[in-house]
Design a protein around this motif. Structure first.
Motif, PDB file in Angstrom:
ATOM      1  N   PHE A  39      12.291   0.010   4.862  1.00  0.00           N
ATOM      2  CA  PHE A  39      11.897  -0.078   3.458  1.00  0.00           C
ATOM      3  C   PHE A  39      10.429   0.301   3.334  1.00  0.00           C
ATOM      4  CE2 PHE A  39      15.382  -2.801   4.406  1.00  0.00           C
ATOM      5  CZ  PHE A  39      16.263  -2.551   3.373  1.00  0.00           C
ATOM      6  N   HIS A  40      10.144   1.170   2.373  1.00  0.00           N
ATOM      7  CA  HIS A  40       8.797   1.683   2.172  1.00  0.00           C
ATOM      8  C   HIS A  40       8.358   1.343   0.750  1.00  0.00           C
ATOM      9  CE1 HIS A  40       9.331   4.005   5.882  1.00  0.00           C
ATOM     10  NE2 HIS A  40      10.573   4.119   5.441  1.00  0.00           N
ATOM     11  N   LEU A  41       7.236   0.675   0.625  1.00  0.00           N
ATOM     12  CA  LEU A  41       6.697   0.276  -0.676  1.00  0.00           C
ATOM     13  C   LEU A  41       5.610   1.247  -1.079  1.00  0.00           C
ATOM     14  CD1 LEU A  41       6.181  -3.533   0.036  1.00  0.00           C
ATOM     15  CD2 LEU A  41       8.264  -2.362  -0.708  1.00  0.00           C
ATOM     16  N   TYR A  42       5.585   1.597  -2.362  1.00  0.00           N
ATOM     17  CA  TYR A  42       4.496   2.426  -2.869  1.00  0.00           C
ATOM     18  C   TYR A  42       4.110   1.937  -4.255  1.00  0.00           C
ATOM     19  CZ  TYR A  42       1.469   6.036  -4.434  1.00  0.00           C
ATOM     20  OH  TYR A  42       0.362   6.670  -4.904  1.00  0.00           O
ATOM     21  N   ASP A  43       2.825   1.738  -4.439  1.00  0.00           N
ATOM     22  CA  ASP A  43       2.281   1.398  -5.756  1.00  0.00           C
ATOM     23  C   ASP A  43       0.777   1.607  -5.702  1.00  0.00           C
ATOM     24  OD1 ASP A  43       2.038   0.465  -8.409  1.00  0.00           O
ATOM     25  OD2 ASP A  43       3.514  -1.107  -8.069  1.00  0.00           O
ATOM     26  N   VAL A  44       0.139   1.547  -6.862  1.00  0.00           N
ATOM     27  CA  VAL A  44      -1.320   1.583  -6.898  1.00  0.00           C
ATOM     28  C   VAL A  44      -1.839   0.280  -6.289  1.00  0.00           C
ATOM     29  CG1 VAL A  44      -1.413   3.105  -8.908  1.00  0.00           C
ATOM     30  CG2 VAL A  44      -1.395   0.630  -9.242  1.00  0.00           C
ATOM     31  N   GLN A  45      -3.062   0.291  -5.823  1.00  0.00           N
ATOM     32  CA  GLN A  45      -3.658  -0.922  -5.273  1.00  0.00           C
ATOM     33  C   GLN A  45      -3.892  -1.904  -6.419  1.00  0.00           C
ATOM     34  OE1 GLN A  45      -4.056  -1.644  -2.023  1.00  0.00           O
ATOM     35  NE2 GLN A  45      -3.094   0.329  -1.606  1.00  0.00           N
ATOM     36  N   CYS A  46      -3.190  -3.027  -6.382  1.00  0.00           N
ATOM     37  CA  CYS A  46      -3.304  -4.030  -7.433  1.00  0.00           C
ATOM     38  C   CYS A  46      -2.814  -5.367  -6.891  1.00  0.00           C
ATOM     39  CB  CYS A  46      -2.507  -3.616  -8.668  1.00  0.00           C
ATOM     40  SG  CYS A  46      -0.731  -3.481  -8.359  1.00  0.00           S
ATOM     41  N   GLU A  47      -2.919  -6.406  -7.699  1.00  0.00           N
ATOM     42  CA  GLU A  47      -2.463  -7.728  -7.271  1.00  0.00           C
ATOM     43  C   GLU A  47      -0.970  -7.757  -7.001  1.00  0.00           C
ATOM     44  OE1 GLU A  47      -3.635 -10.969  -9.751  1.00  0.00           O
ATOM     45  OE2 GLU A  47      -5.752 -10.449  -9.613  1.00  0.00           O
ATOM     46  N   ALA A  48      -0.189  -7.028  -7.778  1.00  0.00           N
ATOM     47  CA  ALA A  48       1.264  -7.019  -7.566  1.00  0.00           C
ATOM     48  C   ALA A  48       1.600  -6.467  -6.185  1.00  0.00           C
ATOM     49  CB  ALA A  48       1.952  -6.212  -8.668  1.00  0.00           C
ATOM     50  N   LEU A  49       0.963  -5.369  -5.791  1.00  0.00           N
ATOM     51  CA  LEU A  49       1.217  -4.796  -4.472  1.00  0.00           C
ATOM     52  C   LEU A  49       0.716  -5.730  -3.373  1.00  0.00           C
ATOM     53  CD1 LEU A  49       2.267  -2.529  -2.684  1.00  0.00           C
ATOM     54  CD2 LEU A  49       0.041  -1.400  -2.950  1.00  0.00           C
ATOM     55  N   ALA A  50      -0.435  -6.350  -3.583  1.00  0.00           N
ATOM     56  CA  ALA A  50      -0.940  -7.311  -2.591  1.00  0.00           C
ATOM     57  C   ALA A  50       0.061  -8.452  -2.412  1.00  0.00           C
ATOM     58  CB  ALA A  50      -2.299  -7.845  -3.020  1.00  0.00           C
ATOM     59  N   PHE A  51       0.639  -8.924  -3.519  1.00  0.00           N
ATOM     60  CA  PHE A  51       1.637  -9.986  -3.436  1.00  0.00           C
ATOM     61  C   PHE A  51       2.900  -9.482  -2.740  1.00  0.00           C
ATOM     62  CE2 PHE A  51       5.197 -12.465  -5.091  1.00  0.00           C
ATOM     63  CZ  PHE A  51       4.799 -13.733  -4.677  1.00  0.00           C
ATOM     64  N   ALA A  52       3.313  -8.242  -3.035  1.00  0.00           N
ATOM     65  CA  ALA A  52       4.495  -7.662  -2.382  1.00  0.00           C
ATOM     66  C   ALA A  52       4.299  -7.626  -0.873  1.00  0.00           C
ATOM     67  CB  ALA A  52       4.763  -6.260  -2.917  1.00  0.00           C
ATOM     68  N   LYS A  53       3.120  -7.187  -0.449  1.00  0.00           N
ATOM     69  CA  LYS A  53       2.834  -7.136   0.992  1.00  0.00           C
ATOM     70  C   LYS A  53       2.881  -8.536   1.592  1.00  0.00           C
ATOM     71  CE  LYS A  53      -0.169  -3.065   0.799  1.00  0.00           C
ATOM     72  NZ  LYS A  53      -1.563  -2.609   0.957  1.00  0.00           N
ATOM     73  N   HIS A  54       2.391  -9.518   0.866  1.00  0.00           N
ATOM     74  CA  HIS A  54       2.418 -10.904   1.333  1.00  0.00           C
ATOM     75  C   HIS A  54       3.863 -11.400   1.458  1.00  0.00           C
ATOM     76  CE1 HIS A  54       1.451 -15.153   1.723  1.00  0.00           C
ATOM     77  NE2 HIS A  54       2.278 -15.371   0.714  1.00  0.00           N
ATOM     78  N   ARG A  55       4.705 -11.084   0.474  1.00  0.00           N
ATOM     79  CA  ARG A  55       6.104 -11.545   0.492  1.00  0.00           C
ATOM     80  C   ARG A  55       6.890 -11.005   1.670  1.00  0.00           C
ATOM     81  NH1 ARG A  55       9.399 -10.053  -4.853  1.00  0.00           N
ATOM     82  NH2 ARG A  55      10.455 -11.987  -4.449  1.00  0.00           N
ATOM     83  N   VAL A  56       6.594  -9.767   2.078  1.00  0.00           N
ATOM     84  CA  VAL A  56       7.372  -9.148   3.146  1.00  0.00           C
ATOM     85  C   VAL A  56       6.652  -9.189   4.491  1.00  0.00           C
ATOM     86  CG1 VAL A  56       8.643  -7.668   1.548  1.00  0.00           C
ATOM     87  CG2 VAL A  56       6.547  -6.817   2.627  1.00  0.00           C
ATOM     88  N   ALA A  57       5.508  -9.863   4.537  1.00  0.00           N
ATOM     89  CA  ALA A  57       4.768  -9.966   5.799  1.00  0.00           C
ATOM     90  C   ALA A  57       5.682 -10.563   6.864  1.00  0.00           C
ATOM     91  CB  ALA A  57       3.532 -10.834   5.618  1.00  0.00           C
TER      92      ALA A  57
END
Length: 184
Positions: A56-74
């Motif tokens: 699974f590959h995530l792509y978005d602009v650098q923002c709080e939502a993406l930071a949270f997404a990275k945290h959720r799938v860490a």
């Protein structure tokens, strides 16, 4: 860049209890999924918890939502965030078996460029899931006029490369909801 914690919380509530089996079913074993404009990554978060046989590959602009997404799938070795390289993801390399672009195209300044890249990145026989909303003048303040104007041409491009597999026509009220397309 700053979308705020309220927006992240709102996305969590919106997707609470929601599953994405209809997308998972089209992702082959050892397949690759791109969640473009992922926000909090609801699709990748849900499917990757149930399937370890895909990437699974995530792509978005650098923002709080993406930071949270990275945290959720860490800690999930089958999920990775793609670096923001001029808004593209693996341009010119048909790498992905499934691409999702959900709840995002109406907020993108140049959806035509995005869709061109996504279709180029999608393997022949691969699936595109999208829900490009047509808000008919009563959408979100985050909706862009340039995105609304580009919508007909984006669908001309999609139809030139893909067949509609499921979902309503993009001409349906409010844009017709979520659709699945198969690339020829």
């Amino acid at each position: 860049r700053e979308v705020g914690s309220w927006c992240v919380f709102r996305q969590l509530v919106r997707h609470r209890g929601r599953g994405f089996r209809e997308i998972s079913d089209y992702l082959p074993q050892d397949g690759n999924l791109l969640e473009w404009g992922c926000g909090i990554a609801p699709v990748s978060w849900w499917i990757s918890a149930r399937r370890r046989d895909a990437l699974f590959h995530l792509y978005d602009v650098q923002c709080e939502a993406l930071a949270f997404a990275k945290h959720r799938v860490a800690g999930r070795s089958n999920v990775a965030a793609l670096p923001p390289i001029a808004g593209t993801a693996r341009a010119g390399n048909p790498f992905f078996h499934v691409v999702t672009v959900l709840e995002v195209l109406e907020h993108v300044p140049d959806p035509m460029a995005v869709m061109t890249t996504l279709l180029t990145s999608l393997r022949p026989g691969g699936y595109l899931f999208e829900d490009y909303h047509r808000h008919d003048g009563h959408g979100s303040p985050a909706d862009l006029e340039s995105a609304a104007q580009a919508r007909p041409k984006v669908y001309d491009l999609i139809r030139a490369h893909c067949d509609l597999v499921s979902g309503q026509s993009p001409d349906a009220p409010e844009g017709g909801g979520r659709r699945m397309w198969r690339k020829r």
